[in-house]
Every structure is written in structure tokens, then in C-alpha cells.
Design a protein around this motif. Structure first.
Motif, mmCIF file in Angstrom:
data_model
loop_
_atom_site.group_PDB
_atom_site.id
_atom_site.type_symbol
_atom_site.label_atom_id
_atom_site.label_comp_id
_atom_site.label_asym_id
_atom_site.label_seq_id
_atom_site.Cartn_x
_atom_site.Cartn_y
_atom_site.Cartn_z
ATOM 1 N N ILE A 89 -7.003 10.735 11.802
ATOM 2 C CA ILE A 89 -8.232 11.029 12.535
ATOM 3 C C ILE A 89 -8.380 12.542 12.676
ATOM 4 C CG2 ILE A 89 -8.328 8.844 13.794
ATOM 5 C CD1 ILE A 89 -7.278 10.389 16.268
ATOM 6 N N HIS A 90 -9.629 12.973 12.824
ATOM 7 C CA HIS A 90 -9.969 14.373 12.961
ATOM 8 C C HIS A 90 -10.782 14.566 14.246
ATOM 9 C CE1 HIS A 90 -9.378 13.552 8.644
ATOM 10 N NE2 HIS A 90 -8.919 14.793 8.569
ATOM 11 N N LYS A 91 -11.351 15.726 14.391
ATOM 12 C CA LYS A 91 -12.179 16.057 15.556
ATOM 13 C C LYS A 91 -13.279 15.011 15.760
ATOM 14 C CE LYS A 91 -14.989 19.901 17.347
ATOM 15 N NZ LYS A 91 -16.268 19.176 17.509
ATOM 16 N N ASP A 92 -13.476 14.616 17.020
ATOM 17 C CA ASP A 92 -14.505 13.648 17.414
ATOM 18 C C ASP A 92 -14.250 12.250 16.857
ATOM 19 O OD1 ASP A 92 -15.790 15.694 18.792
ATOM 20 O OD2 ASP A 92 -17.063 16.199 17.079
ATOM 21 N N GLU A 93 -12.980 11.931 16.628
ATOM 22 C CA GLU A 93 -12.609 10.583 16.205
ATOM 23 C C GLU A 93 -11.541 10.030 17.135
ATOM 24 O OE1 GLU A 93 -13.463 10.682 11.405
ATOM 25 O OE2 GLU A 93 -11.414 11.036 12.111
ATOM 26 N N MET A 94 -11.474 8.701 17.203
ATOM 27 C CA MET A 94 -10.479 8.010 18.016
ATOM 28 C C MET A 94 -9.593 7.137 17.138
ATOM 29 S SD MET A 94 -12.527 6.738 21.408
ATOM 30 C CE MET A 94 -12.937 7.872 22.734
ATOM 31 N N LEU A 95 -8.343 7.009 17.539
ATOM 32 C CA LEU A 95 -7.423 6.070 16.910
ATOM 33 C C LEU A 95 -6.981 5.091 17.983
ATOM 34 C CD1 LEU A 95 -5.942 5.387 14.251
ATOM 35 C CD2 LEU A 95 -3.998 6.673 15.126
ATOM 36 N N ILE A 96 -7.136 3.805 17.710
ATOM 37 C CA ILE A 96 -6.921 2.759 18.708
ATOM 38 C C ILE A 96 -5.743 1.889 18.291
ATOM 39 C CG2 ILE A 96 -7.976 0.769 19.864
ATOM 40 C CD1 ILE A 96 -10.711 2.186 18.773
ATOM 41 N N VAL A 97 -4.740 1.793 19.152
ATOM 42 C CA VAL A 97 -3.596 0.911 18.912
ATOM 43 C C VAL A 97 -3.667 -0.195 19.962
ATOM 44 C CG1 VAL A 97 -1.102 0.713 18.705
ATOM 45 C CG2 VAL A 97 -2.237 2.853 18.055
ATOM 46 N N ALA A 98 -4.115 -1.373 19.552
ATOM 47 C CA ALA A 98 -4.276 -2.483 20.486
ATOM 48 C C ALA A 98 -2.916 -2.985 20.971
ATOM 49 C CB ALA A 98 -5.045 -3.624 19.817
ATOM 50 N N ALA A 99 -2.895 -3.583 22.151
ATOM 51 C CA ALA A 99 -1.661 -4.119 22.724
ATOM 52 C C ALA A 99 -0.990 -5.066 21.744
ATOM 53 C CB ALA A 99 -1.968 -4.853 24.026
ATOM 54 N N GLY A 100 0.335 -4.883 21.565
ATOM 55 C CA GLY A 100 1.098 -5.744 20.683
ATOM 56 C C GLY A 100 1.103 -5.307 19.230
ATOM 57 N N GLN A 101 0.215 -4.381 18.857
ATOM 58 C CA GLN A 101 0.169 -3.906 17.480
ATOM 59 C C GLN A 101 1.373 -3.014 17.195
ATOM 60 O OE1 GLN A 101 -0.473 -4.348 14.415
ATOM 61 N NE2 GLN A 101 -2.690 -4.101 14.438
ATOM 62 N N ILE A 102 1.863 -3.065 15.973
ATOM 63 C CA ILE A 102 2.998 -2.231 15.577
ATOM 64 C C ILE A 102 2.490 -0.848 15.170
ATOM 65 C CG2 ILE A 102 4.884 -1.950 13.926
ATOM 66 C CD1 ILE A 102 5.033 -5.002 13.743
ATOM 67 N N PHE A 103 3.148 0.191 15.662
ATOM 68 C CA PHE A 103 2.780 1.557 15.317
ATOM 69 C C PHE A 103 4.051 2.349 15.038
ATOM 70 C CE2 PHE A 103 3.724 1.538 19.779
ATOM 71 C CZ PHE A 103 4.375 2.738 20.012
ATOM 72 N N SER A 104 3.907 3.482 14.352
ATOM 73 C CA SER A 104 5.070 4.323 14.090
ATOM 74 C C SER A 104 4.641 5.729 13.703
ATOM 75 C CB SER A 104 5.943 3.727 12.974
ATOM 76 O OG SER A 104 5.241 3.712 11.743
ATOM 77 N N PHE A 105 5.572 6.655 13.905
ATOM 78 C CA PHE A 105 5.447 8.028 13.418
ATOM 79 C C PHE A 105 6.707 8.298 12.595
ATOM 80 C CE2 PHE A 105 3.090 8.120 17.422
ATOM 81 C CZ PHE A 105 1.932 8.782 17.063
ATOM 82 N N GLU A 106 6.900 7.545 11.528
ATOM 83 C CA GLU A 106 8.132 7.691 10.767
ATOM 84 C C GLU A 106 8.199 9.039 10.046
ATOM 85 O OE1 GLU A 106 10.100 4.048 9.086
ATOM 86 O OE2 GLU A 106 8.014 3.384 9.102
ATOM 87 N N GLU A 147 -10.180 -2.746 12.954
ATOM 88 C CA GLU A 147 -10.196 -1.387 12.402
ATOM 89 C C GLU A 147 -9.839 -0.399 13.516
ATOM 90 O OE1 GLU A 147 -10.494 2.104 10.591
ATOM 91 O OE2 GLU A 147 -10.527 0.198 9.506
ATOM 92 N N PRO A 148 -8.767 0.392 13.339
ATOM 93 C CA PRO A 148 -8.303 1.231 14.448
ATOM 94 C C PRO A 148 -8.990 2.585 14.575
ATOM 95 C CG PRO A 148 -6.748 1.362 12.644
ATOM 96 C CD PRO A 148 -7.814 0.394 12.223
ATOM 97 N N ARG A 149 -9.854 2.946 13.633
ATOM 98 C CA ARG A 149 -10.518 4.249 13.698
ATOM 99 C C ARG A 149 -11.942 4.105 14.219
ATOM 100 N NH1 ARG A 149 -8.894 6.194 7.727
ATOM 101 N NH2 ARG A 149 -9.688 4.104 7.412
ATOM 102 N N LEU A 150 -12.340 5.048 15.028
ATOM 103 C CA LEU A 150 -13.702 5.070 15.547
ATOM 104 C C LEU A 150 -14.215 6.499 15.493
ATOM 105 C CD1 LEU A 150 -16.167 3.882 16.991
ATOM 106 C CD2 LEU A 150 -14.938 4.185 19.163
ATOM 107 N N GLN A 151 -15.293 6.713 14.747
ATOM 108 C CA GLN A 151 -15.916 8.031 14.678
ATOM 109 C C GLN A 151 -17.082 8.069 15.656
ATOM 110 O OE1 GLN A 151 -17.174 9.288 10.800
ATOM 111 N NE2 GLN A 151 -17.512 11.399 11.445
ATOM 112 N N LEU A 152 -17.082 9.052 16.531
ATOM 113 C CA LEU A 152 -18.105 9.148 17.555
ATOM 114 C C LEU A 152 -19.332 9.868 17.015
ATOM 115 C CD1 LEU A 152 -15.473 8.548 19.132
ATOM 116 C CD2 LEU A 152 -16.391 9.952 20.986
ATOM 117 N N ASP A 153 -20.515 9.392 17.406
ATOM 118 C CA ASP A 153 -21.733 10.108 17.054
ATOM 119 C C ASP A 153 -21.951 11.240 18.056
ATOM 120 O OD1 ASP A 153 -22.767 8.909 19.387
ATOM 121 O OD2 ASP A 153 -23.742 7.305 18.264
ATOM 122 N N LYS A 154 -23.006 12.007 17.858
ATOM 123 C CA LYS A 154 -23.228 13.198 18.677
ATOM 124 C C LYS A 154 -23.351 12.840 20.155
ATOM 125 C CE LYS A 154 -26.141 17.323 18.957
ATOM 126 N NZ LYS A 154 -27.306 18.048 18.344
#
Length: 313
Positions: A89-106, A147-154
């Protein structure tokens, strides 16, 4: 625990989920982090990305959290794995990790230029009907495997920024003392996100079939590990499913199944002290030797070697 989360975990009671304090103590043990998390951080907390990010000094192996986590960037670039896919994700975007979803920063991202907010909350923190299943499902981005990415409009950028600043300011000063105010801001933010959230619709019937196959794999991989199992669920032949999934994704159905099993195994290797044989059984493989061979085939090391590499045991 939410209804959604119970459905995700159904059939695998040995998976331990990190609560907020356990996770931060393990991967961000700095005293400054403990001071930022006020009241009951499993219900709700919000911090600035830059304040928390600088304390992440090691890779985070595949893990599960008990609650929803959302990151919003006002500057920089952030990447992490959600499930088996890497998202950026970049500026003005969100990354969403829903409860129970597997995530990592390997692959730890050492950039120091990220700015924004990270907030974390439990379904029950939402006020009124929204804190009770199935109403929380009105927020499609909080459903499992969405879909875990959300791009915000103006307009959304302006409103979300204002709400996040208000949430952070009050939480930083008062913790959860003004719970009703925090709940109102959070609900307004989620409703604004729901307005902008537009999950992609499959362009073709083949894409839709491949997408439904991937969803079913996430739900059933502990008990259904053959392509024929999923072909039966989808009312198609195994040969047809193989062709469609490979054409749509570039991967075979077998690989998707194996990757889901091994991702679950990596969570268990990291979040429990279960012996390798019990980890194998927990992900639906009774033959521990076969499990080790499968793990090495994809990861290039044994399960024991993986634990050592990640500094887990």
C-alpha cells in the motif's frame, strides 16, 4: 470471539491466537510500546505507524490475531503478507487484516519513511447492532479472505484523516475512558470505508470458479486435501477444475492446497510448542515424515529448521 472468527477456526482448536500484549511483547518488546497501549488494547487501540514501526526489528512469522487490524498510510510504502499473497500500500491507501486472517512480515521492511495510523479493534467494541454478528458483516472488508487493500478517494481521504486524528488524539490522552466517543468515531470511519470499498467482481465464469475454489481451500484445507474434494464441492470434474484454476492463476489447485496447509503449519510452528508430529496432525497430515518432506519441498528446510531460522524455539 466473533462468529466469523469461530468459523475460520472451526476444526482446528490447537491454533493459538495472539492477543495484543502477547504479540507486542514477543515482537516489539520496547517499554514505549507498552506505554502507548492504554486500557484494554484487545478491545481497541490506535497508534501512529511511525511510532510502532520503528520498534519492529525482526521478521514476524505467519501469525493470527484475535481482532481486526487496519493500517492507513499518509506517506511511504508498506508491504506485508496476508494469507499467502504479498500486498503493498502507498499514500492514501489502507491495508486490512481481518480477525483470524494469517499475516506476516517474513521479509522485514526497514524503511523509515512510513507515516500514518494503525488501529486494532474487536467486533464487540462497535456500538449497538454493529457489535453483534451478523451485522458486522455489513462491512465487507472485514469478512474473511476479502480483498485487503482499500484506496481512498479524495473525499474519503479527507474524512478518514479527520476521524483518525480525532481517534488518536482522544485515545492518546484518555485511553478508553471516552469509550462512547471512540466508538462513534470508529463506526463513522468504518461506514466511510464501506462506502469506498468495491471488491472486484470476477470478469468471467472461469475466474469466478477459480475464486470460489480458493475461498473453499481457505475454509477446508485441514480436512479436504485432494483436488477431487473441491471439484465435488463445486460440481465440476477434477480435470476441469485443474484447467480453470491453472489458466486463471498460473498455479495448480494442488499447489494452492499445499500452500494453505503449510501456511497453517507455519502459524502452529510459531505460535505453539507442539512437536512437529502434532503440527502435522493438526493440519490434517497423519504421516509426520510426509509432512516434513512437503514442508522442505516448498520452504527449502525442515519444520525444525524453520523454527530455528525464525528464532522461535
Amino acid at each position: 470471539m466473533s462468529l466469523i472468527l469461530r468459523l475460520i477456526m472451526k476444526g482446528n482448536s490447537k491454533i493459538k491466537l495472539y492477543d495484543t500484549r502477547t504479540f507486542t511483547a514477543k515482537f516489539m518488546p520496547a517499554a514505549e510500546i507498552r506505554e502507548m497501549l492504554k486500557g484494554d488494547p484487545d478491545r481497541f487501540f490506535i497508534v501512529r505507524v511511525e511510532e510502532m514501526h520503528r520498534h519492529v526489528d525482526r521478521p514476524v512469522p505467519p501469525s493470527r490475531a484475535t481482532n481486526h487490524t487496519i493500517m492507513y498510510l499518509t506517506a511511504g510504502k508498506l508491504f506485508m503478507k496476508v494469507g499467502s499473497e504479498t500486498y503493498t500500500i502507498h499514500k492514501d491507501e489502507m491495508l486490512i487484516v481481518a480477525a483470524g486472517q494469517i499475516f506476516s512480515f517474513e521479509e522485514y521492511n526497514t524503511t523509515k519513511f512510513n507515516r500514518g495510523f494503525l488501529f486494532h479493534f474487536n467486533d464487540t467494541f462497535l456500538p449497538g447492532k454493529f457489535g453483534k454478528a451478523p451485522f458486522v458483516q455489513e462491512f465487507g472488508f472485514l469478512k474473511p479472505f476479502s480483498e485487503p487493500r482499500l484506496q481512498l478517494d479524495k473525499e474519503g481521504t479527507r474524512y478518514a484523516g479527520q476521524l483518525l486524528k480525532r481517534l488518536h488524539a482522544d485515545y492518546s490522552r484518555n485511553g478508553l475512558a471516552n469509550g462512547a466517543l471512540l466508538q462513534s468515531y470508529l463506526l463513522a470511519l468504518l461506514c466511510e470505508m464501506a462506502r469506498m470499498y468495491q471488491p472486484q467482481s470476477p470478469a468471467t465464469a472461469s475466474a469466478a470458479l477459480a475464486g470460489e475454489f480458493r475461498r473453499l481451500v481457505q475454509e477446508y484445507h485441514n480436512t479436504k486435501q485432494q483436488v477431487t474434494d473441491y471439484a465435488a464441492l463445486l460440481h465440476v470434474t477434477a480435470n476441469h477444475l485443474n484447467k480453470v484454476v491453472k489458466a486463471a492463476t498460473g498455479k495448480s489447485p494442488t499447489r494452492f492446497i499445499d500452500e494453505a496447509i503449510l501456511l497453517e503449519a507455519k502459524v502452529l510452528l510459531g505460535q505453539t510448542t507442539l512437536p512437529v508430529g502434532e503440527v502435522a496432525a493438526a493440519v490434517g497430515i497423519e504421516d509426520a515424515s510426509y509432512f516434513s518432506r512437503l514442508f522442505k519441498k516448498y520452504e527449502g528446510m525442515t519444520p525444525v529448521g524453520y523454527r530455528k531460522k525464525m528464532g522461535l524455539r
